[in-house]
Scaffold this active site. Sequence first.
Site, short mmCIF file in Angstrom:
data_model
loop_
_atom_site.label_atom_id
_atom_site.label_comp_id
_atom_site.label_asym_id
_atom_site.label_seq_id
_atom_site.Cartn_x
_atom_site.Cartn_y
_atom_site.Cartn_z
N ASN A 44 -24.19 24.80 49.02
CA ASN A 44 -23.36 25.14 50.18
C ASN A 44 -22.13 24.24 50.33
O ASN A 44 -21.41 24.34 51.32
CB ASN A 44 -24.19 25.13 51.47
CG ASN A 44 -24.74 23.76 51.81
OD1 ASN A 44 -24.60 22.82 51.05
ND2 ASN A 44 -25.38 23.65 52.96
N CYS A 45 -21.86 23.37 49.36
CA CYS A 45 -20.67 22.52 49.38
C CYS A 45 -19.45 23.36 48.97
O CYS A 45 -19.48 24.05 47.95
CB CYS A 45 -20.86 21.36 48.39
SG CYS A 45 -19.38 20.40 48.07
N ASN A 46 -18.39 23.30 49.77
CA ASN A 46 -17.20 24.11 49.49
C ASN A 46 -16.57 23.79 48.14
O ASN A 46 -16.13 24.69 47.43
CB ASN A 46 -16.16 23.93 50.60
CG ASN A 46 -16.57 24.62 51.88
OD1 ASN A 46 -17.32 25.59 51.86
ND2 ASN A 46 -16.11 24.11 53.01
#
Length: 116
Positions: free
Chosen positions: A8-10
């Site tokens: 979920n890290c951009n």
Amino acid sequence: MKIYGIKNCNTVKKALDWLKENNVGFEFHDFKKEGVSLEKLQDWSSKVGYEKLLNKQGLTWKQLDAETKATIIGEKEALQLLSAKNSMIKRPVLEFENGLVLGFQEEMYQRLFLRH
């Protein structure tokens, strides 16, 4: 080639999207689900230095108390912290035959994978 990060890290999402869009094959390793061994961290540290692995710009580091931050005086302490709190690892970590790249910079990925 293997890419390590948190799904979920951009920044990790951007790297994964870039690799997919450019048909670059990879295996994804999710820190949160699979962890990262101390041995793997030591290997990376030998290639890029523990200072680059430790993301001091991230929220996890910023939320640490001053006492804990003060204990990070060298590689051993930094890698133990990264092993326990893997969200502090600079990501993504792109591991491939000829090296290791931390973070995502489109220009770097183009140089690595798109030889025109």
